[in-house]
Design a protein around this motif. Sequence first.
Motif, PDB file in Angstrom:
ATOM      1  N   LYS A 254       0.599  -1.969  19.862  1.00 59.01           N
ATOM      2  CA  LYS A 254      -0.032  -0.403  20.099  1.00 59.01           C
ATOM      3  C   LYS A 254       0.364   1.119  19.558  1.00 59.01           C
ATOM      4  O   LYS A 254      -0.132   1.523  19.216  1.00 59.01           O
ATOM      5  CB  LYS A 254      -0.329  -0.393  21.282  1.00 59.01           C
ATOM      6  CG  LYS A 254       0.497   0.470  22.257  1.00 59.01           C
ATOM      7  CD  LYS A 254       0.763   0.565  23.974  1.00 59.01           C
ATOM      8  CE  LYS A 254       2.139   0.859  24.702  1.00 59.01           C
ATOM      9  NZ  LYS A 254       1.472   0.472  26.329  1.00 59.01           N
ATOM     10  N   ASP A 255       1.656   0.501  19.084  1.00 61.89           N
ATOM     11  CA  ASP A 255       2.543   2.028  18.362  1.00 61.89           C
ATOM     12  C   ASP A 255       1.970   1.790  17.362  1.00 61.89           C
ATOM     13  O   ASP A 255       2.218   2.551  16.465  1.00 61.89           O
ATOM     14  CB  ASP A 255       3.951   2.619  18.665  1.00 61.89           C
ATOM     15  CG  ASP A 255       4.023   1.587  20.387  1.00 61.89           C
ATOM     16  OD1 ASP A 255       3.311   2.657  21.005  1.00 61.89           O
ATOM     17  OD2 ASP A 255       5.076   1.304  20.372  1.00 61.89           O
ATOM     18  N   LEU A 256       1.617   0.531  16.235  1.00 66.36           N
ATOM     19  CA  LEU A 256       1.204   0.716  15.268  1.00 66.36           C
ATOM     20  C   LEU A 256      -0.210   1.250  14.970  1.00 66.36           C
ATOM     21  O   LEU A 256      -1.100   0.721  15.027  1.00 66.36           O
ATOM     22  CB  LEU A 256       1.982  -0.915  14.325  1.00 66.36           C
ATOM     23  CG  LEU A 256       2.728  -1.600  15.072  1.00 66.36           C
ATOM     24  CD1 LEU A 256       3.102  -2.908  14.889  1.00 66.36           C
ATOM     25  CD2 LEU A 256       4.209  -0.593  14.754  1.00 66.36           C
ATOM     26  N   PRO A 257      -0.065   1.571  13.227  1.00 69.13           N
ATOM     27  CA  PRO A 257      -0.915   1.612  12.306  1.00 69.13           C
ATOM     28  C   PRO A 257      -1.572   0.676  12.488  1.00 69.13           C
ATOM     29  O   PRO A 257      -1.503  -0.575  12.412  1.00 69.13           O
ATOM     30  CB  PRO A 257      -1.403   1.958  11.368  1.00 69.13           C
ATOM     31  CG  PRO A 257       0.431   2.629  11.300  1.00 69.13           C
ATOM     32  CD  PRO A 257       1.192   1.465  12.758  1.00 69.13           C
ATOM     33  N   ALA A 258      -3.502   0.470  12.359  1.00 70.20           N
ATOM     34  CA  ALA A 258      -4.600  -0.808  12.456  1.00 70.20           C
ATOM     35  C   ALA A 258      -3.692  -1.286  10.910  1.00 70.20           C
ATOM     36  O   ALA A 258      -4.132  -2.465  11.010  1.00 70.20           O
ATOM     37  CB  ALA A 258      -5.784   0.021  12.717  1.00 70.20           C
ATOM     38  N   GLN A 259      -3.905  -0.258   9.642  1.00 65.20           N
ATOM     39  CA  GLN A 259      -3.374  -1.321   8.219  1.00 65.20           C
ATOM     40  C   GLN A 259      -2.548  -2.141   8.599  1.00 65.20           C
ATOM     41  O   GLN A 259      -1.913  -2.927   7.745  1.00 65.20           O
ATOM     42  CB  GLN A 259      -3.008  -0.821   7.593  1.00 65.20           C
ATOM     43  CG  GLN A 259      -4.164   0.461   7.023  1.00 65.20           C
ATOM     44  CD  GLN A 259      -4.759   1.952   8.310  1.00 65.20           C
ATOM     45  OE1 GLN A 259      -4.219   2.061   9.191  1.00 65.20           O
ATOM     46  NE2 GLN A 259      -5.325   2.471   8.222  1.00 65.20           N
TER      47      GLN A 259
ATOM     48  N   THR B 282       0.504  -1.573  -0.057  1.00 66.64           N
ATOM     49  CA  THR B 282       0.131  -0.072  -0.141  1.00 66.64           C
ATOM     50  C   THR B 282       0.695   1.102  -0.057  1.00 66.64           C
ATOM     51  O   THR B 282       0.679   2.584   0.034  1.00 66.64           O
ATOM     52  CB  THR B 282      -1.152   0.271   1.328  1.00 66.64           C
ATOM     53  OG1 THR B 282      -0.208   0.010   2.695  1.00 66.64           O
ATOM     54  CG2 THR B 282      -1.620  -1.346   0.970  1.00 66.64           C
ATOM     55  N   GLY B 283       2.043   1.308  -0.095  1.00 71.77           N
ATOM     56  CA  GLY B 283       2.727   1.982   0.382  1.00 71.77           C
ATOM     57  C   GLY B 283       2.842   3.268   1.668  1.00 71.77           C
ATOM     58  O   GLY B 283       2.856   4.050   1.605  1.00 71.77           O
ATOM     59  N   LEU B 284       2.239   2.544   2.609  1.00 64.81           N
ATOM     60  CA  LEU B 284       1.489   3.287   3.759  1.00 64.81           C
ATOM     61  C   LEU B 284       2.972   3.118   4.537  1.00 64.81           C
ATOM     62  O   LEU B 284       4.065   2.570   5.072  1.00 64.81           O
ATOM     63  CB  LEU B 284       0.637   2.335   4.739  1.00 64.81           C
ATOM     64  CG  LEU B 284       0.330   2.977   5.976  1.00 64.81           C
ATOM     65  CD1 LEU B 284      -0.450   4.458   6.135  1.00 64.81           C
ATOM     66  CD2 LEU B 284      -0.329   1.959   7.156  1.00 64.81           C
ATOM     67  N   GLU B 285       3.873   3.884   5.293  1.00 67.04           N
ATOM     68  CA  GLU B 285       5.200   4.254   6.530  1.00 67.04           C
ATOM     69  C   GLU B 285       4.477   4.692   7.882  1.00 67.04           C
ATOM     70  O   GLU B 285       3.306   5.699   8.376  1.00 67.04           O
ATOM     71  CB  GLU B 285       6.168   5.312   5.574  1.00 67.04           C
ATOM     72  CG  GLU B 285       5.958   4.796   4.272  1.00 67.04           C
ATOM     73  CD  GLU B 285       7.538   5.564   3.331  1.00 67.04           C
ATOM     74  OE1 GLU B 285       7.339   7.123   4.114  1.00 67.04           O
ATOM     75  OE2 GLU B 285       7.864   5.528   3.138  1.00 67.04           O
ATOM     76  N   ASP B 286       4.771   4.881   8.061  1.00 62.45           N
ATOM     77  CA  ASP B 286       5.079   5.284   9.523  1.00 62.45           C
ATOM     78  C   ASP B 286       6.070   5.273  10.708  1.00 62.45           C
ATOM     79  O   ASP B 286       7.421   4.109  10.374  1.00 62.45           O
ATOM     80  CB  ASP B 286       3.888   4.408  10.627  1.00 62.45           C
ATOM     81  CG  ASP B 286       3.802   5.267  12.118  1.00 62.45           C
ATOM     82  OD1 ASP B 286       3.903   6.801  11.867  1.00 62.45           O
ATOM     83  OD2 ASP B 286       2.388   5.044  13.076  1.00 62.45           O
TER      84      ASP B 286
END
Length: 288
Positions: free
Chosen positions: A116-121, A93-97
């Motif tokens: 708990k620090d991670l996005p749900a995606q 998806t290209g989603l970054e954090d």
Amino acid sequence: MRFSLLPSVLLAGLSAVSTVAAASWGFEDATVTVQGKGGVGSGLKEKLSVNTPLANTVELGATDTLKIILTTTDGKKAKRPHQAFLTLMDPATGLEDSFPFTIKDSGKGKVEVTHKDLPAQFLTASAPVTATLTIGSFGSSKPYSHSVFNLAITRDPNVPLALPSPPIRYGPQPEIHHVFKDDPRNPPMIITLVFGAVIAVTLPVLFGVWLMLGANLNHAGKALGSAPISHGLFFGSIVALEGIFFLYYTCWNLFQTLPAAAAVGAIAYISGSRALSEVQERRLAGLR
């Protein structure tokens, strides 16, 4: 044979400039560990390389904690950078954090990541995400940004995933039809009767006070004969004002009442001054 010192000096200077220009940020003594809750779990510990990512995928369970410890370097010297963070990216998806490192002046730093620090995606990703270290600062040194390992995020299938509510999307909405309450047409009957009775009771008192103060109705004919227009308009304007107030109380609104009251009030002011002038003339003549 002649020996020249200048070329040697130039070569040494170019070599020094080349060395300075080639300086870049990196790290040393870097390890990645995965520990379960309370220090119990896989206990994975791998050493990270600046140039080569880990061959094995790192797994992060639902109760695990991912920890990276390293020492940042500028060239070959341990130094604290302006920025250092771990970036996780989902290739699908290209989603970054990003997660910043906590770094001391000596260059030693660490970062910890849990579910708990991670996005749900990321928790629903079907493939491992890419973990990249980025280190940089002010100056001429080249920043460092390379993938160091792949991270597989696994979760407990017995625990339902709490997904966030979808974001608000602004766009056309259904037409809203406002229904306003109708303005009251008539005042309450009980209030009208009470105030009407109060006014009816005060009228005899008013007429009695006029007679006690010497009101003389015999001069009405003489007053109307001397200034019929002034007295007629003044009396008519008083009656008209009362009628306007009655209409405002029963059916008119404020925007209908104000223009009519202003017009009748102006007529009452002009005709009243003329009527009072006629009364003053009779008073000065001794007829009152």
